[in-house]
Design a protein around this motif. Structure first.
Motif, PDB file in Angstrom:
ATOM      1  N   LYS A 152       0.809  -1.209   0.000  1.00 28.63           N
ATOM      2  CA  LYS A 152       0.000   0.000   0.000  1.00 28.63           C
ATOM      3  C   LYS A 152       0.850   1.271   0.000  1.00 28.63           C
ATOM      4  O   LYS A 152       0.316   2.373   0.133  1.00 28.63           O
ATOM      5  CB  LYS A 152      -0.919   0.014   1.229  1.00 28.63           C
ATOM      6  CG  LYS A 152      -1.848  -1.186   1.318  1.00 28.63           C
ATOM      7  CD  LYS A 152      -2.679  -1.137   2.583  1.00 28.63           C
ATOM      8  CE  LYS A 152      -3.598  -2.350   2.697  1.00 28.63           C
ATOM      9  NZ  LYS A 152      -4.397  -2.324   3.951  1.00 28.63           N
ATOM     10  N   ALA A 153       2.174   1.107  -0.150  1.00 25.91           N
ATOM     11  CA  ALA A 153       3.064   2.265  -0.040  1.00 25.91           C
ATOM     12  C   ALA A 153       2.773   3.315  -1.095  1.00 25.91           C
ATOM     13  O   ALA A 153       2.871   4.521  -0.844  1.00 25.91           O
ATOM     14  CB  ALA A 153       4.516   1.807  -0.139  1.00 25.91           C
ATOM     15  N   PHE A 154       2.393   2.889  -2.298  1.00 25.92           N
ATOM     16  CA  PHE A 154       2.207   3.830  -3.392  1.00 25.92           C
ATOM     17  C   PHE A 154       0.800   4.430  -3.427  1.00 25.92           C
ATOM     18  O   PHE A 154       0.525   5.278  -4.277  1.00 25.92           O
ATOM     19  CB  PHE A 154       2.514   3.139  -4.718  1.00 25.92           C
ATOM     20  CG  PHE A 154       3.956   2.734  -4.849  1.00 25.92           C
ATOM     21  CD1 PHE A 154       4.918   3.659  -5.198  1.00 25.92           C
ATOM     22  CD2 PHE A 154       4.344   1.430  -4.585  1.00 25.92           C
ATOM     23  CE1 PHE A 154       6.253   3.290  -5.305  1.00 25.92           C
ATOM     24  CE2 PHE A 154       5.678   1.053  -4.692  1.00 25.92           C
ATOM     25  CZ  PHE A 154       6.634   1.990  -5.052  1.00 25.92           C
ATOM     26  N   GLN A 155      -0.079   3.979  -2.524  1.00 26.30           N
ATOM     27  CA  GLN A 155      -1.419   4.551  -2.500  1.00 26.30           C
ATOM     28  C   GLN A 155      -1.387   5.986  -1.993  1.00 26.30           C
ATOM     29  O   GLN A 155      -2.110   6.849  -2.476  1.00 26.30           O
ATOM     30  CB  GLN A 155      -2.340   3.693  -1.634  1.00 26.30           C
ATOM     31  CG  GLN A 155      -2.593   2.308  -2.207  1.00 26.30           C
ATOM     32  CD  GLN A 155      -3.533   1.493  -1.324  1.00 26.30           C
ATOM     33  OE1 GLN A 155      -4.004   1.962  -0.300  1.00 26.30           O
ATOM     34  NE2 GLN A 155      -3.801   0.263  -1.730  1.00 26.30           N
ATOM     35  N   ARG A 156      -0.551   6.253  -0.981  1.00 23.53           N
ATOM     36  CA  ARG A 156      -0.372   7.608  -0.447  1.00 23.53           C
ATOM     37  C   ARG A 156       1.120   7.867  -0.301  1.00 23.53           C
ATOM     38  O   ARG A 156       1.622   8.111   0.798  1.00 23.53           O
ATOM     39  CB  ARG A 156      -1.099   7.756   0.890  1.00 23.53           C
ATOM     40  CG  ARG A 156      -2.620   7.768   0.762  1.00 23.53           C
ATOM     41  CD  ARG A 156      -3.258   8.175   2.069  1.00 23.53           C
ATOM     42  NE  ARG A 156      -4.679   8.386   1.912  1.00 23.53           N
ATOM     43  CZ  ARG A 156      -5.606   7.487   2.207  1.00 23.53           C
ATOM     44  NH1 ARG A 156      -5.248   6.306   2.633  1.00 23.53           N
ATOM     45  NH2 ARG A 156      -6.891   7.759   2.063  1.00 23.53           N
ATOM     46  N   LEU A 157       1.816   7.789  -1.406  1.00 24.43           N
ATOM     47  CA  LEU A 157       3.274   7.866  -1.398  1.00 24.43           C
ATOM     48  C   LEU A 157       3.763   9.189  -0.831  1.00 24.43           C
ATOM     49  O   LEU A 157       4.697   9.219  -0.016  1.00 24.43           O
ATOM     50  CB  LEU A 157       3.804   7.664  -2.821  1.00 24.43           C
ATOM     51  CG  LEU A 157       5.331   7.659  -2.981  1.00 24.43           C
ATOM     52  CD1 LEU A 157       5.934   6.511  -2.190  1.00 24.43           C
ATOM     53  CD2 LEU A 157       5.707   7.559  -4.448  1.00 24.43           C
ATOM     54  N   TYR A 158       3.128  10.292  -1.236  1.00 25.86           N
ATOM     55  CA  TYR A 158       3.554  11.612  -0.781  1.00 25.86           C
ATOM     56  C   TYR A 158       3.454  11.716   0.744  1.00 25.86           C
ATOM     57  O   TYR A 158       4.387  12.182   1.418  1.00 25.86           O
ATOM     58  CB  TYR A 158       2.696  12.672  -1.469  1.00 25.86           C
ATOM     59  CG  TYR A 158       3.078  14.100  -1.166  1.00 25.86           C
ATOM     60  CD1 TYR A 158       4.397  14.471  -0.969  1.00 25.86           C
ATOM     61  CD2 TYR A 158       2.105  15.093  -1.110  1.00 25.86           C
ATOM     62  CE1 TYR A 158       4.741  15.779  -0.703  1.00 25.86           C
ATOM     63  CE2 TYR A 158       2.445  16.410  -0.839  1.00 25.86           C
ATOM     64  CZ  TYR A 158       3.772  16.748  -0.636  1.00 25.86           C
ATOM     65  OH  TYR A 158       4.101  18.044  -0.365  1.00 25.86           O
TER      66      TYR A 158
END
Length: 461
Positions: A152-158
Motif C-alpha cells: 500500500k506504499a504507493f497509494q499515499r506515497l507523498y
C-alpha cells in the motif's frame, strides 16, 4: 347509606373506574346482578383499593380484582463502607493496569540504584540481557511486522514519505541542534544530550500510534503501514543516524557494532518473518497466547533496562539529579514543539485529508521503546553511560502517550467537523456543476431551435 343505584350512578362508576391508576381496565360485559341492599363503595374507597404495588388484573367474569401483589420488601440497611485500605488497593490496581510498563521501569531503576552489582554482574547481563532477552523481543517483532502492508506504499506515497522524513530527519535534526546548544552553554550533561539525540533517531511506535490514531478518527491503514515500514527501515537507518550525529567514539568498534546489529536485530527479525510466512502453527500459537507473549516482551524490556541502569550506577555518570530534571523539561518542550510543527505542516500540505492529518500528528513524533532499548544496548553495550543514553527515551515514551491522550478528543472533533465541511463543499460543487450542465443544455437547445426556425424560414422564402 343503603341506596339503589340509578343509571346515572352506574355511568359515573364506569367513568371513575376508567380513570383508575395502575392500569385498571373497564371490561365490556355485564356484571352479575347485585342485591339492592348491597353496600355500594364510594368513589374514594374505589381509588383507595387501587393504591398498591405491582400490577392488578381484573377478573374477566366479575370485573373485580383477582390478584394483587404485595409491596416488594426493601432492605433499608445501608451497605457497609469499604475500608480505606481496600479503596487504596483498588485505585492502585486500576493505575497499574493502565501504566504497568511505567511502574515496572521506575521500580527497576530504583532496585538497580539500591544494589547495582546484582544486575551488572551476578545475573550475567552479557548473556541474559544482551542476547536472550534481545533475541526474544526481535523475533516477536519480526512475527508482528506485516510486510503485506508494504504493497500500500504507493497509494499515499507523498504522505508516507513526508511522515518518515519528518520522524527520522526533522525530529532528530531539531533535537540534535538543541542538545548541542545546551552542551555548548554548559547547561546539560553530555551523556543526557547524547541520549536525547539517540531517542530522536529511533523509529515510530507500533501499538501506541495505532491506538491514538483510532481514538482521534485518523487513517488506521496509514498508521499500520507506517509503523511496520518505519520499524523495518529503522533497523538500518537508526544506527546510521546515531553514529552520524554522535560519531564513532573510542569505545565503539564500528565493525563489532554492525556484527552485533546483524546477529541480534536483523537476524531475529528475519527469523520472525520466516515463521510468520511459512510456519503457520507458530503464528497461531503466538496469536492464541498473545496476551502472555506481550507480557513476556514487556518484562524482557524491563529486565534490559534494569541491567543497563545497574551498569550505569555501578560505574557512575556525569549527570546530576538537576541535569535529569532539566532533561525531562526539555523533552517535554521539544515534544510539544515538534507536535505543533507537524500539525501545521500537515494542515498546509494535506488540506483536504483530515484523517491523514490526525494520523500524522502522532506518527511524525512518536518513538519506539520496544526497539529502541535493544538497539541502544547493542550499540553501546560496553559503554558505562548506556543508562544515561537510554533515560531520555524512557521519558519521551510515557510523555508522548500523555500528550497524545490529551489531544486525541480535540483532534477527533476537528476531523469530524472538517469532514462535514468538505462533504458540504463537495455537494455544493456537484450542485453547481449540475446547474452549469443544465444551463449549457438549455442554451444548446435554444440555439438548436433558433437554427431550425431560421432554416424553415429560408426554405419558405
Amino acid at each position: 347509606p343503603r341506596v339503589t343505584p340509578s343509571n346515572n350512578d352506574k355511568n359515573n362508576t364506569d367513568n371513575d373506574e376508567s380513570e383508575m391508576p395502575f392500569g385498571l381496565s373497564v371490561h365490556n360485559h355485564e356484571s352479575p346482578p347485585k342485591h339492592e341492599s348491597e353496600d355500594l363503595p364510594s368513589n374514594e374507597e374505589k381509588r383507595n383499593t387501587t393504591k398498591s404495588y405491582g400490577t392488578i388484573d381484573d377478573d374477566p367474569e366479575t370485573g373485580e380484582s383477582s390478584q394483587q401483589e404485595s409491596p416488594p420488601e426493601t432492605d433499608s440497611t445501608p451497605a457497609p463502607p469499604v475500608p480505606l485500605y481496600q479503596r487504596i488497593w483498588q485505585q492502585w490496581c486500576k493505575f497499574y493496569n493502565k501504566n504497568s510498563f511505567l511502574v515496572l521501569v521506575v521500580c527497576a531503576i530504583l532496585i538497580a540504584y539500591a544494589y547495582p552489582p546484582l544486575g551488572a554482574e551476578y545475573l550475567r547481563p552479557d548473556i541474559t540481557a544482551t542476547w536472550i532477552a534481545v533475541l526474544f523481543i526481535f523475533v516477536l517483532a519480526g512475527m508482528g511486522i506485516k510486510t503485506e502492508e508494504f504493497a500500500k506504499a504507493f497509494q499515499r506515497l507523498y504522505f508516507n514519505v513526508f511522515l518518515q522524513v519528518f520522524n527520522f530527519g526533522v525530529v532528530s535534526g531539531i533535537v540534535y541542534g538543541f542538545s548541542r546548544f545546551m552542551v555548548y552553554v554548559n547547561a546539560l550533561a553530555q551523556s543526557l544530550a547524547d541520549g536525547m539525540t539517540i531517542c530522536a533517531s529511533l523509529p515510530i511506535t507500533v501499538n501506541m500510534v495505532l491506538v491514538l490514531t483510532k481514538s482521534a478518527g485518523g487513517d488506521e491503514a496509514s498508521a499500520i503501514f507506517n509503523a511496520a515500514f518505519g520499524n523495518l527501515v529503522g533497523v538500518f537507518l537508526s544506527p546510521a543516524l546515531i553514529l552520524g550525529y554522535l560519531g564513532v567514539k573510542g569505545e565503539i568498534n564500528l565493525g563489532d557494532v554492525f556484527v552485533k546489529l546483524g546477529l541480534r536485530v536483523i537476524l531475529p527479525i528475519a527469523v520472525g518473518q520466516f515463521l510468520q510466512k511459512f510456519v503457520s502453527p507458530a503464528t497461531e500459537f503466538v496469536k492464541k497466547y498473545k496476551k502472555y507473549f506481550k507480557t513476556a516482551q514487556e518484562y524482557s524490556l524491563v529486565f534490559i533496562i534494569y541491567t543497563v541502569f545497574c551498569k550505569t550506577f555501578k560505574n557512575g555518570s556525569d549527570a546530576s539529579v538537576g541535569d535529569v530534571f532539566l532533561m525531562i523539561a526539555l523533552q517535554f518542550l521539544i515534544l510539544g514543539f515538534v507536535m505543533v510543527l507537524a500539525w501545521f505542516s500537515l494542515r498546509m500540505l494535506f488540506r483536504k485529508e483530515p484523517t491523514l492529518q490526525a494520523m500524522g500528528l502522532f506518527g511524525c513524533t512518536h518513538k519506539t521503546v520496544a526497539m529502541g532499548v535493544p538497539l541502544i544496548n547493542a550499540i553501546y553495550e560496553d559503554n558505562p553511560l548506556v543508562g544515561m543514553y537510554t533515560l531520555p527515551l524512557l521519558i519521551w515514551h510515557p510523555m508522548q502517550l500523555v500528550l497524545g491522550t490529551a489531544v486525541a478528543p480535540h483532534v477527533a472533533a476537528y476531523v469530524k467537523t472538517k469532514q462535514e465541511l468538505l462533504a458540504r463543499e463537495k455537494e455544493e460543487e456537484e450542485n453547481k456543476n449540475t446547474e452549469d450542465t443544465i444551463k449549457t443544455m438549455e442554451m444548446g437547445a435554444t440555439v438548436h431551435v433558433n437554427n431550425s426556425t431560421e432554416h424553415d424560414n429560408s426554405q419558405h422564402e
